[in-house]
Scaffold this active site. Sequence first.
Site, PDB file in Angstrom:
ATOM      1  N   HIS A 182       0.803  -1.222   0.000  1.00  0.00           N
ATOM      2  CA  HIS A 182       0.000   0.000   0.000  1.00  0.00           C
ATOM      3  C   HIS A 182       0.839   1.277   0.000  1.00  0.00           C
ATOM      4  CE1 HIS A 182      -3.726  -2.163   0.298  1.00  0.00           C
ATOM      5  NE2 HIS A 182      -3.363  -2.764   1.417  1.00  0.00           N
TER       6      HIS A 182
ATOM      7  N   ARG B 149       7.089  -5.848   3.232  1.00  0.00           N
ATOM      8  CA  ARG B 149       5.826  -6.449   2.807  1.00  0.00           C
ATOM      9  C   ARG B 149       5.749  -6.304   1.288  1.00  0.00           C
ATOM     10  NH1 ARG B 149      -0.307  -5.151   4.836  1.00  0.00           N
ATOM     11  NH2 ARG B 149       0.127  -3.030   4.111  1.00  0.00           N
TER      12      ARG B 149
ATOM     13  N   ASP C 109      16.806 -10.853  -2.201  1.00  0.00           N
ATOM     14  CA  ASP C 109      18.049 -10.460  -2.845  1.00  0.00           C
ATOM     15  C   ASP C 109      18.460  -9.038  -2.479  1.00  0.00           C
ATOM     16  OD1 ASP C 109      18.271 -12.929  -3.979  1.00  0.00           O
ATOM     17  OD2 ASP C 109      17.810 -12.317  -6.027  1.00  0.00           O
TER      18      ASP C 109
ATOM     19  N   GLU D 246      -6.129 -12.584   6.328  1.00  0.00           N
ATOM     20  CA  GLU D 246      -6.947 -11.370   6.375  1.00  0.00           C
ATOM     21  C   GLU D 246      -8.226 -11.499   5.554  1.00  0.00           C
ATOM     22  OE1 GLU D 246      -4.598  -8.133   4.838  1.00  0.00           O
ATOM     23  OE2 GLU D 246      -3.492  -9.466   3.497  1.00  0.00           O
TER      24      GLU D 246
ATOM     25  N   ASP E 238      -8.580  -5.679   6.294  1.00  0.00           N
ATOM     26  CA  ASP E 238      -9.131  -6.501   5.216  1.00  0.00           C
ATOM     27  C   ASP E 238     -10.043  -7.598   5.751  1.00  0.00           C
ATOM     28  OD1 ASP E 238      -8.077  -5.637   2.513  1.00  0.00           O
ATOM     29  OD2 ASP E 238      -6.208  -5.728   3.632  1.00  0.00           O
TER      30      ASP E 238
END
Length: 255
Positions: free
Chosen positions: A48, A73, A87, A152, A178
């Site tokens: 987000h 995230r 990575d 969620e 959510d």
Amino acid sequence: MQTPENTLKTALVAGQVQHGIWLTSGTAVLAELAGNAGFDWCLIDGEHGPNTVSEMLPQLQALAISGTQPVIRIASAEAWMVKQALDLGCQTVLVPMVDDAKKAQEMALAMRYPPDGNRGMGAVLARATSWGAVTDYPHSANAQMCLLVQAESAQALENIDAIAATDGVDGVFVGPADLSADMGYPGQPDHPEVEKAIDHMIARIVAAGKIAGIITFDESRFKKYAEKGVTFLGVGGDMAVLNGALRGLAARTKA
């Protein structure tokens, strides 16, 4: 050079509550500010927040200077996104919208090199190995990876035991916003039915011996969640804190 210890994972596995904050600004300056503020971890939000891979890198570098553990995230439950986060040198990844054990297993495999997973062997060219300086990385990295998946949805609620039991899933993070929307109570994470579902999921995650996580902006709930067994505890977001501070200051100047 050796693969660095994921001290966040070590603390969480030991049952120590670790408090952290969401970073959604997309700037290394605020990442550095948050990293020096005293949180145990800072999460760079690729779902987000306006955080591309290129924008995550300087934030990781800023957090490295502060010593605060980073979490990324990713935007979606995709193996290639897991690969990019790892990575970059992040060892703890939060994956949104994991509704069942099949998706949880897919993410667990993406987090680790064979024979424990199917992560691609390209880190020798990346920050994760200090561009090849960490020579034992392919052999020691798996043990330091920490996968947190987000439960969620109503489907995840139904499948919580199977998700939590998935090998390679280190913890399950309950997403109140959510979850409430999917249960039919959008914008009401404190609805009694939603709170009941959250408490149930936390209890099942803890019973499975996995790390339980959640985020709340309500300071009165911090202790409550810790007492229920939550150890990965999100306590706010950079832009929310900044917004509140700026608006408060503006209001006081006009009082």
